[in-house]
Motif scaffolding. Structure first.
Motif, PDB file in Angstrom:
ATOM      1  N   SER A  72      -3.065   1.905  -7.697  1.00 41.36           N
ATOM      2  CA  SER A  72      -3.750   1.040  -6.739  1.00 41.36           C
ATOM      3  C   SER A  72      -2.825  -0.080  -6.280  1.00 41.36           C
ATOM      4  CB  SER A  72      -5.001   0.432  -7.377  1.00 41.36           C
ATOM      5  OG  SER A  72      -4.624  -0.501  -8.384  1.00 41.36           O
TER       6      SER A  72
ATOM      7  N   SER B  31       0.677  -5.088  -7.335  1.00 45.28           N
ATOM      8  CA  SER B  31       0.711  -6.555  -7.361  1.00 45.28           C
ATOM      9  C   SER B  31       0.922  -7.066  -8.775  1.00 45.28           C
ATOM     10  CB  SER B  31      -0.603  -7.109  -6.793  1.00 45.28           C
ATOM     11  OG  SER B  31      -0.642  -8.515  -6.894  1.00 45.28           O
ATOM     12  N   ASN B  32       0.259  -6.424  -9.758  1.00 43.85           N
ATOM     13  CA  ASN B  32       0.429  -6.852 -11.147  1.00 43.85           C
ATOM     14  C   ASN B  32       1.858  -6.655 -11.628  1.00 43.85           C
ATOM     15  OD1 ASN B  32      -2.255  -7.594 -11.349  1.00 43.85           O
ATOM     16  ND2 ASN B  32      -2.901  -5.630 -12.227  1.00 43.85           N
TER      17      ASN B  32
ATOM     18  N   ARG C 222       2.744 -14.175  -0.329  1.00 39.54           N
ATOM     19  CA  ARG C 222       2.210 -14.371  -1.665  1.00 39.54           C
ATOM     20  C   ARG C 222       1.961 -15.847  -1.937  1.00 39.54           C
ATOM     21  NH1 ARG C 222       5.529 -12.558  -6.993  1.00 39.54           N
ATOM     22  NH2 ARG C 222       6.690 -14.452  -6.524  1.00 39.54           N
TER      23      ARG C 222
ATOM     24  N   ARG D 288      -1.263 -17.044  -0.495  1.00 44.84           N
ATOM     25  CA  ARG D 288      -2.435 -16.583  -1.219  1.00 44.84           C
ATOM     26  C   ARG D 288      -2.638 -17.321  -2.530  1.00 44.84           C
ATOM     27  NH1 ARG D 288      -0.307 -11.591   0.323  1.00 44.84           N
ATOM     28  NH2 ARG D 288       0.485 -11.243  -1.785  1.00 44.84           N
ATOM     29  N   ASN D 289      -1.551 -17.546  -3.273  1.00 47.73           N
ATOM     30  CA  ASN D 289      -1.737 -18.108  -4.621  1.00 47.73           C
ATOM     31  C   ASN D 289      -1.182 -19.517  -4.787  1.00 47.73           C
ATOM     32  OD1 ASN D 289       1.027 -17.792  -4.815  1.00 47.73           O
ATOM     33  ND2 ASN D 289       0.925 -15.903  -6.012  1.00 47.73           N
TER      34      ASN D 289
ATOM     35  N   ARG E  42       0.828  -1.203   0.000  1.00 50.26           N
ATOM     36  CA  ARG E  42       0.000   0.000   0.000  1.00 50.26           C
ATOM     37  C   ARG E  42       0.869   1.263   0.000  1.00 50.26           C
ATOM     38  NH1 ARG E  42      -5.180   0.651   0.515  1.00 50.26           N
ATOM     39  NH2 ARG E  42      -5.440  -1.553   1.112  1.00 50.26           N
TER      40      ARG E  42
ATOM     41  N   LYS F  86      -3.508  -3.105  -6.349  1.00 46.50           N
ATOM     42  CA  LYS F  86      -3.639  -4.166  -7.345  1.00 46.50           C
ATOM     43  C   LYS F  86      -2.636  -3.969  -8.476  1.00 46.50           C
ATOM     44  CE  LYS F  86      -5.503  -7.685  -9.451  1.00 46.50           C
ATOM     45  NZ  LYS F  86      -5.221  -9.055  -8.957  1.00 46.50           N
ATOM     46  N   THR F  87      -2.426  -2.708  -8.885  1.00 44.98           N
ATOM     47  CA  THR F  87      -1.453  -2.436  -9.943  1.00 44.98           C
ATOM     48  C   THR F  87      -0.048  -2.796  -9.480  1.00 44.98           C
ATOM     49  OG1 THR F  87      -2.813  -0.665 -10.875  1.00 44.98           O
ATOM     50  CG2 THR F  87      -0.471  -0.645 -11.433  1.00 44.98           C
TER      51      THR F  87
END
Length: 335
Positions: free
Chosen positions: A15, A20-21, A53, A56-57, A6, A17-18
């Motif tokens: 964001s 993370s991408n 990470r 999560r995935n 963040r 999310k960006t």
């Protein structure tokens, strides 16, 4: 306190999310946005939490890089490029040496299936000796190097075309009797050796020169010592010095230069010498070495990027990605 995703997002004006991408590399992010995020990560000294990470995935955050031989300058530089590219994308790299042994490749494939690593970057020396042609349901995998196949993704330099261009350069300098060091010999029939020899022959035929098998010097160890031994034996047997020598790696070219020096032959006055790979030592050879150059960081980035795409979509059709190259002319081949 440790910076968070963040914090990076706030600094970059995007964001979470960006961010993370950018870190995961699976979803396309505009280059200017990626640059802002990466700059924010650097300024905040942000390190992705690979353990979180993975929870999560279901991923380990680790990619395996397997090379046939770790004892060469080329391998050291390649490893460095992959570690740097992986770190920038939030991955860790596990380095392995296959020794061109199928069993070691098989063990790596098993680790990937067990999710001990998320994907493999593999550099086999021949398709015939690699397990990828024998195993069904391969894990996420990208090949680097010269092994041509349609089973999995391949990232690398066009060895045949680049060898053709190097030979064209030698011919343009007035050389007619051009020897190679590294051509296929006996059981040492690597994809690299075959393709670079074919490129060399292509250029000779194009110039109206007939390829001469006697000038194609085999070398069963692609080291300076192996090349020196093979080239010295060639000179002892032929008693005729070629106009030029195209060594299929810079490391082998150093062995050739040593033999010529020991015999009182001057480079480039008596013989021109060229290499391949543009290793960090090649500009400091005596004389500085002409070579085929390509950006190993670019190769690493393309290979990891393609592996990330495959992790995001395992059904992607295999793709062949070519890395640009240049013939860098230095004093070892100047007329």
């Amino acid at each position: 306190m440790r910076a968070t995703m963040r914090d990076v997002a706030t600094r970059a004006g995007v964001s979470p999310k960006t961010v993370s991408n950018v870190i995961n590399g699976v979803v396309f992010v505009r280059p200017d946005t990626r640059e802002r995020v990466e700059q924010a990560m650097a300024e905040l000294d942000y390190v992705p939490n690979l353990s979180a990470r993975g929870l999560r995935n279901g991923r380990s955050g680790v990619l395996a890089l397997a090379l046939p031989n770790l004892d060469t300058q080329y391998s050291a530089e390649t490893i460095g490029a992959f570690v740097e590219a992986a770190h920038g994308r939030g991955w860790a790299i596990q380095v392995e040496e296959t020794g061109a042994e199928p069993q070691r490749e098989r063990e790596l494939l098993s680790r990937a299936r067990a999710h001990l690593v998320d994907g493999l970057i593999l550099n086999p020396i021949t398709l015939e000796d690699s397990v990828i042609a024998q195993v069904q349901n391969l894990p996420p995998l990208v090949l680097i190097g010269e092994v041509e196949q349609s089973l999995v993704d391949l990232v690398g330099v066009d060895s045949r075309e680049s060898a053709r261009d190097m030979t064209r350069h030698l011919i343009a300098g007035g050389n007619r009797r051009i020897a190679t060091v590294g051509s296929p010999i006996g059981e040492f029939q690597t994809a690299t050796a075959r393709q670079r020899t074919e490129g060399y022959r292509d250029a000779l035929r194009e110039a109206g020169l007939a390829p001469d098998a006697a000038l194609e010097i085999g070398c069963d160890a692609w080291t300076a010592a192996g090349a020196a031994s093979a080239f010295a034996s060639f000179l002892d047997e032929t008693y005729e010095v070629p106009d030029a020598v195209f060594s299929f790696t810079d490391t082998m070219a150093l062995g050739v230069l040593n033999v010529l020096w020991a015999r009182g032959l001057r480079v480039p006055d008596d013989v021109r010498v060229a290499g391949f790979d543009n290793t960090v030592d090649s500009p400091y050879a005596v004389p500085p070495l002409t070579t085929v150059a390509f950006d190993r960081r670019d190769l690493a980035s393309r290979a990891i990027g393609r592996l990330e795409q495959r992790l995001g979509n395992p059904r992607l059709e295999p793709e062949r990605v070519r890395v640009p190259y240049d013939v860098v002319v230095r004093e070892s081949t100047r007329a």
